[in-house]
Design a protein around this motif. Structure first.
Motif, PDB file in Angstrom:
ATOM      1  N   SER A   1      -2.253 -32.513   4.266  1.00  0.00           N
ATOM      2  CA  SER A   1      -3.558 -31.782   5.612  1.00  0.00           C
ATOM      3  C   SER A   1      -3.532 -30.417   5.179  1.00  0.00           C
ATOM      4  O   SER A   1      -5.023 -29.622   5.709  1.00  0.00           O
ATOM      5  CB  SER A   1      -2.740 -31.939   7.157  1.00  0.00           C
ATOM      6  OG  SER A   1      -3.985 -32.222   7.700  1.00  0.00           O
ATOM      7  N   VAL A   2      -2.770 -29.389   5.613  1.00  0.00           N
ATOM      8  CA  VAL A   2      -3.384 -27.475   6.110  1.00  0.00           C
ATOM      9  C   VAL A   2      -3.573 -27.577   4.561  1.00  0.00           C
ATOM     10  O   VAL A   2      -5.425 -26.428   4.849  1.00  0.00           O
ATOM     11  CB  VAL A   2      -1.843 -26.928   5.799  1.00  0.00           C
ATOM     12  CG1 VAL A   2      -1.891 -25.317   5.929  1.00  0.00           C
ATOM     13  CG2 VAL A   2      -1.164 -27.249   6.913  1.00  0.00           C
ATOM     14  N   LEU A   3      -3.766 -28.051   2.992  1.00  0.00           N
ATOM     15  CA  LEU A   3      -4.345 -26.941   1.702  1.00  0.00           C
ATOM     16  C   LEU A   3      -5.752 -27.867   2.035  1.00  0.00           C
ATOM     17  O   LEU A   3      -6.525 -27.152   1.949  1.00  0.00           O
ATOM     18  CB  LEU A   3      -4.052 -27.740   0.754  1.00  0.00           C
ATOM     19  CG  LEU A   3      -2.855 -26.759   0.439  1.00  0.00           C
ATOM     20  CD1 LEU A   3      -2.063 -27.248  -1.676  1.00  0.00           C
ATOM     21  CD2 LEU A   3      -3.201 -25.205   0.167  1.00  0.00           C
ATOM     22  N   ASN A   4      -5.943 -29.368   2.749  1.00  0.00           N
ATOM     23  CA  ASN A   4      -7.136 -29.935   2.659  1.00  0.00           C
ATOM     24  C   ASN A   4      -7.853 -28.666   3.371  1.00  0.00           C
ATOM     25  O   ASN A   4      -9.035 -28.756   2.861  1.00  0.00           O
ATOM     26  CB  ASN A   4      -6.860 -31.681   3.388  1.00  0.00           C
ATOM     27  CG  ASN A   4      -6.765 -32.352   1.854  1.00  0.00           C
ATOM     28  OD1 ASN A   4      -7.499 -32.201   0.800  1.00  0.00           O
ATOM     29  ND2 ASN A   4      -6.032 -33.127   2.228  1.00  0.00           N
ATOM     30  N   GLY A   5      -7.655 -28.293   4.295  1.00  0.00           N
ATOM     31  CA  GLY A   5      -8.085 -27.776   5.268  1.00  0.00           C
ATOM     32  C   GLY A   5      -8.497 -26.470   5.025  1.00  0.00           C
ATOM     33  O   GLY A   5      -9.848 -25.892   5.604  1.00  0.00           O
ATOM     34  N   VAL A   6      -7.959 -25.582   3.832  1.00  0.00           N
ATOM     35  CA  VAL A   6      -8.396 -24.384   3.674  1.00  0.00           C
ATOM     36  C   VAL A   6      -8.906 -24.310   2.104  1.00  0.00           C
ATOM     37  O   VAL A   6      -9.373 -23.222   1.623  1.00  0.00           O
ATOM     38  CB  VAL A   6      -7.027 -23.865   3.647  1.00  0.00           C
ATOM     39  CG1 VAL A   6      -6.780 -23.844   5.823  1.00  0.00           C
ATOM     40  CG2 VAL A   6      -5.748 -23.848   2.775  1.00  0.00           C
ATOM     41  N   HIS A   7      -8.863 -25.026   1.215  1.00  0.00           N
ATOM     42  CA  HIS A   7      -9.316 -25.136   0.372  1.00  0.00           C
ATOM     43  C   HIS A   7     -10.632 -25.110  -0.227  1.00  0.00           C
ATOM     44  O   HIS A   7     -11.093 -24.477  -0.947  1.00  0.00           O
ATOM     45  CB  HIS A   7      -8.689 -26.695   0.419  1.00  0.00           C
ATOM     46  CG  HIS A   7     -10.943 -27.470   0.060  1.00  0.00           C
ATOM     47  ND1 HIS A   7     -10.522 -28.253   1.325  1.00  0.00           N
ATOM     48  CD2 HIS A   7     -11.320 -28.122  -0.539  1.00  0.00           C
ATOM     49  CE1 HIS A   7     -11.801 -29.010   1.118  1.00  0.00           C
ATOM     50  NE2 HIS A   7     -12.699 -28.182   0.128  1.00  0.00           N
ATOM     51  N   THR A   8     -11.383 -24.483   0.562  1.00  0.00           N
ATOM     52  CA  THR A   8     -12.774 -23.743   0.849  1.00  0.00           C
ATOM     53  C   THR A   8     -12.866 -22.362   0.535  1.00  0.00           C
ATOM     54  O   THR A   8     -13.194 -21.542   0.187  1.00  0.00           O
ATOM     55  CB  THR A   8     -14.118 -23.932   1.601  1.00  0.00           C
ATOM     56  OG1 THR A   8     -13.842 -23.666   3.027  1.00  0.00           O
ATOM     57  CG2 THR A   8     -14.112 -25.825   1.339  1.00  0.00           C
ATOM     58  N   ASP A   9     -11.064 -22.113   0.702  1.00  0.00           N
ATOM     59  CA  ASP A   9     -11.195 -20.321   0.722  1.00  0.00           C
ATOM     60  C   ASP A   9      -9.945 -19.953   0.089  1.00  0.00           C
ATOM     61  O   ASP A   9      -8.329 -20.235   0.253  1.00  0.00           O
ATOM     62  CB  ASP A   9     -10.644 -20.149   2.452  1.00  0.00           C
ATOM     63  CG  ASP A   9     -10.386 -18.677   2.186  1.00  0.00           C
ATOM     64  OD1 ASP A   9     -10.130 -17.528   1.287  1.00  0.00           O
ATOM     65  OD2 ASP A   9     -10.789 -17.989   3.607  1.00  0.00           O
ATOM     66  N   LYS A  10     -10.182 -19.778  -1.163  1.00  0.00           N
ATOM     67  CA  LYS A  10      -8.977 -19.017  -1.872  1.00  0.00           C
ATOM     68  C   LYS A  10      -7.745 -18.631  -1.845  1.00  0.00           C
ATOM     69  O   LYS A  10      -7.193 -18.879  -1.505  1.00  0.00           O
ATOM     70  CB  LYS A  10      -9.869 -18.643  -3.557  1.00  0.00           C
ATOM     71  CG  LYS A  10      -9.122 -18.687  -4.222  1.00  0.00           C
ATOM     72  CD  LYS A  10      -9.316 -18.243  -6.176  1.00  0.00           C
ATOM     73  CE  LYS A  10     -10.199 -18.953  -6.513  1.00  0.00           C
ATOM     74  NZ  LYS A  10     -10.183 -19.892  -6.815  1.00  0.00           N
ATOM     75  N   SER A  11      -8.510 -17.476  -0.765  1.00  0.00           N
ATOM     76  CA  SER A  11      -7.105 -16.584  -0.811  1.00  0.00           C
ATOM     77  C   SER A  11      -5.951 -17.471   0.145  1.00  0.00           C
ATOM     78  O   SER A  11      -5.098 -17.290   0.796  1.00  0.00           O
ATOM     79  CB  SER A  11      -7.889 -15.056   0.631  1.00  0.00           C
ATOM     80  OG  SER A  11      -7.195 -14.247   0.472  1.00  0.00           O
ATOM     81  N   LEU A  12      -6.656 -18.401   1.174  1.00  0.00           N
ATOM     82  CA  LEU A  12      -6.192 -19.190   2.383  1.00  0.00           C
ATOM     83  C   LEU A  12      -4.934 -19.700   1.538  1.00  0.00           C
ATOM     84  O   LEU A  12      -4.575 -20.082   1.944  1.00  0.00           O
ATOM     85  CB  LEU A  12      -7.170 -19.595   3.373  1.00  0.00           C
ATOM     86  CG  LEU A  12      -7.086 -18.386   4.838  1.00  0.00           C
ATOM     87  CD1 LEU A  12      -7.952 -19.139   5.639  1.00  0.00           C
ATOM     88  CD2 LEU A  12      -5.944 -18.223   5.234  1.00  0.00           C
ATOM     89  N   PHE A  13      -6.104 -20.047   0.631  1.00  0.00           N
ATOM     90  CA  PHE A  13      -5.082 -22.210   0.082  1.00  0.00           C
ATOM     91  C   PHE A  13      -4.109 -21.361  -0.627  1.00  0.00           C
ATOM     92  O   PHE A  13      -2.902 -21.970  -1.102  1.00  0.00           O
ATOM     93  CB  PHE A  13      -6.632 -22.112  -0.976  1.00  0.00           C
ATOM     94  CG  PHE A  13      -5.901 -23.209  -1.991  1.00  0.00           C
ATOM     95  CD1 PHE A  13      -6.060 -24.561  -1.295  1.00  0.00           C
ATOM     96  CD2 PHE A  13      -5.206 -23.268  -3.408  1.00  0.00           C
ATOM     97  CE1 PHE A  13      -5.431 -25.879  -2.569  1.00  0.00           C
ATOM     98  CE2 PHE A  13      -5.113 -24.340  -3.909  1.00  0.00           C
ATOM     99  CZ  PHE A  13      -4.879 -25.383  -4.034  1.00  0.00           C
ATOM    100  N   ARG A  14      -4.451 -20.264  -1.437  1.00  0.00           N
ATOM    101  CA  ARG A  14      -3.194 -19.159  -2.080  1.00  0.00           C
ATOM    102  C   ARG A  14      -1.742 -19.166  -1.397  1.00  0.00           C
ATOM    103  O   ARG A  14      -0.716 -19.210  -1.716  1.00  0.00           O
ATOM    104  CB  ARG A  14      -3.753 -18.204  -2.731  1.00  0.00           C
ATOM    105  CG  ARG A  14      -2.526 -17.284  -3.307  1.00  0.00           C
ATOM    106  CD  ARG A  14      -2.958 -16.349  -4.630  1.00  0.00           C
ATOM    107  NE  ARG A  14      -1.756 -15.209  -4.926  1.00  0.00           N
ATOM    108  CZ  ARG A  14      -0.948 -15.095  -4.583  1.00  0.00           C
ATOM    109  NH1 ARG A  14      -0.498 -14.978  -3.068  1.00  0.00           N
ATOM    110  NH2 ARG A  14       0.003 -14.259  -5.218  1.00  0.00           N
ATOM    111  N   LYS A  15      -2.760 -18.723  -0.110  1.00  0.00           N
ATOM    112  CA  LYS A  15      -1.427 -18.648   1.097  1.00  0.00           C
ATOM    113  C   LYS A  15      -0.352 -19.595   1.479  1.00  0.00           C
ATOM    114  O   LYS A  15       0.677 -19.784   1.352  1.00  0.00           O
ATOM    115  CB  LYS A  15      -1.579 -17.790   1.755  1.00  0.00           C
ATOM    116  CG  LYS A  15      -1.933 -15.861   1.734  1.00  0.00           C
ATOM    117  CD  LYS A  15      -2.650 -15.599   3.004  1.00  0.00           C
ATOM    118  CE  LYS A  15      -3.428 -14.711   2.753  1.00  0.00           C
ATOM    119  NZ  LYS A  15      -4.169 -13.579   4.129  1.00  0.00           N
TER     120      LYS A  15
END
Length: 66
Positions: A7-21
Protein backbone atom coordinates in the motif's frame (compact mmCIF):
# COMPACT_ATOMS: atom_id res chain seq x y z
CA UNK A 1 2.89 -6.13 7.14
CA UNK A 2 3.26 -7.25 3.53
CA UNK A 3 -0.02 -5.61 2.51
CA UNK A 4 0.96 -2.40 4.31
CA UNK A 5 4.26 -2.27 2.42
CA UNK A 6 2.44 -2.77 -0.89
CA UNK A 7 0.00 0.00 0.00
CA UNK A 8 2.79 2.41 0.90
CA UNK A 9 4.67 1.78 -2.37
CA UNK A 10 1.47 2.26 -4.34
CA UNK A 11 1.06 5.61 -2.62
CA UNK A 12 4.56 6.91 -3.36
CA UNK A 13 5.29 5.34 -6.75
CA UNK A 14 5.15 8.70 -8.56
CA UNK A 15 8.10 10.07 -6.54
CA UNK A 16 11.31 8.15 -7.29
CA UNK A 17 13.09 9.32 -4.15
CA UNK A 18 10.24 8.33 -1.85
CA UNK A 19 9.78 5.06 -3.74
CA UNK A 20 13.44 4.19 -3.12
CA UNK A 21 13.27 5.07 0.59
CA UNK A 22 10.06 3.12 1.14
CA UNK A 23 11.34 0.12 -0.80
CA UNK A 24 14.40 -0.08 1.44
CA UNK A 25 12.30 0.40 4.56
CA UNK A 26 9.78 -2.22 3.49
CA UNK A 27 12.46 -4.79 2.80
CA UNK A 28 13.94 -4.25 6.25
CA UNK A 29 10.58 -4.82 7.96
CA UNK A 30 9.56 -8.00 6.14
CA UNK A 31 10.43 -11.59 6.96
CA UNK A 32 12.59 -13.49 4.45
CA UNK A 33 9.51 -15.27 3.09
CA UNK A 34 7.56 -12.03 2.67
CA UNK A 35 10.59 -10.34 1.12
CA UNK A 36 10.49 -12.84 -1.74
CA UNK A 37 6.76 -12.28 -2.29
CA UNK A 38 7.24 -8.52 -2.07
CA UNK A 39 10.12 -8.52 -4.55
CA UNK A 40 8.03 -10.42 -7.08
CA UNK A 41 5.14 -8.01 -6.59
CA UNK A 42 7.41 -4.96 -6.92
CA UNK A 43 8.97 -6.27 -10.12
CA UNK A 44 5.54 -7.04 -11.61
CA UNK A 45 4.10 -3.61 -10.78
CA UNK A 46 6.95 -1.11 -11.03
CA UNK A 47 9.73 -2.38 -13.31
CA UNK A 48 8.75 -0.13 -16.21
CA UNK A 49 8.68 2.98 -14.05
CA UNK A 50 11.50 2.29 -11.59
CA UNK A 51 13.78 -0.36 -13.12
CA UNK A 52 16.91 1.49 -11.98
CA UNK A 53 15.77 1.71 -8.35
CA UNK A 54 14.59 -1.91 -8.32
CA UNK A 55 17.91 -3.07 -9.73
CA UNK A 56 19.83 -1.01 -7.19
CA UNK A 57 17.84 -2.17 -4.17
CA UNK A 58 16.68 -5.69 -4.99
CA UNK A 59 19.54 -6.90 -7.16
CA UNK A 60 22.39 -5.85 -4.89
CA UNK A 61 23.79 -7.15 -1.66
CA UNK A 62 21.70 -4.98 0.66
CA UNK A 63 21.45 -6.67 4.02
CA UNK A 64 17.85 -6.87 5.12
CA UNK A 65 16.47 -8.18 8.38
CA UNK A 66 14.73 -11.53 8.16
Amino acid sequence: MLELCKSVLNGVHTDKSLFRKELIKSMSWLTAEDQLKFQTWVRNHFTQQHADVIEEILDTKYQFAS
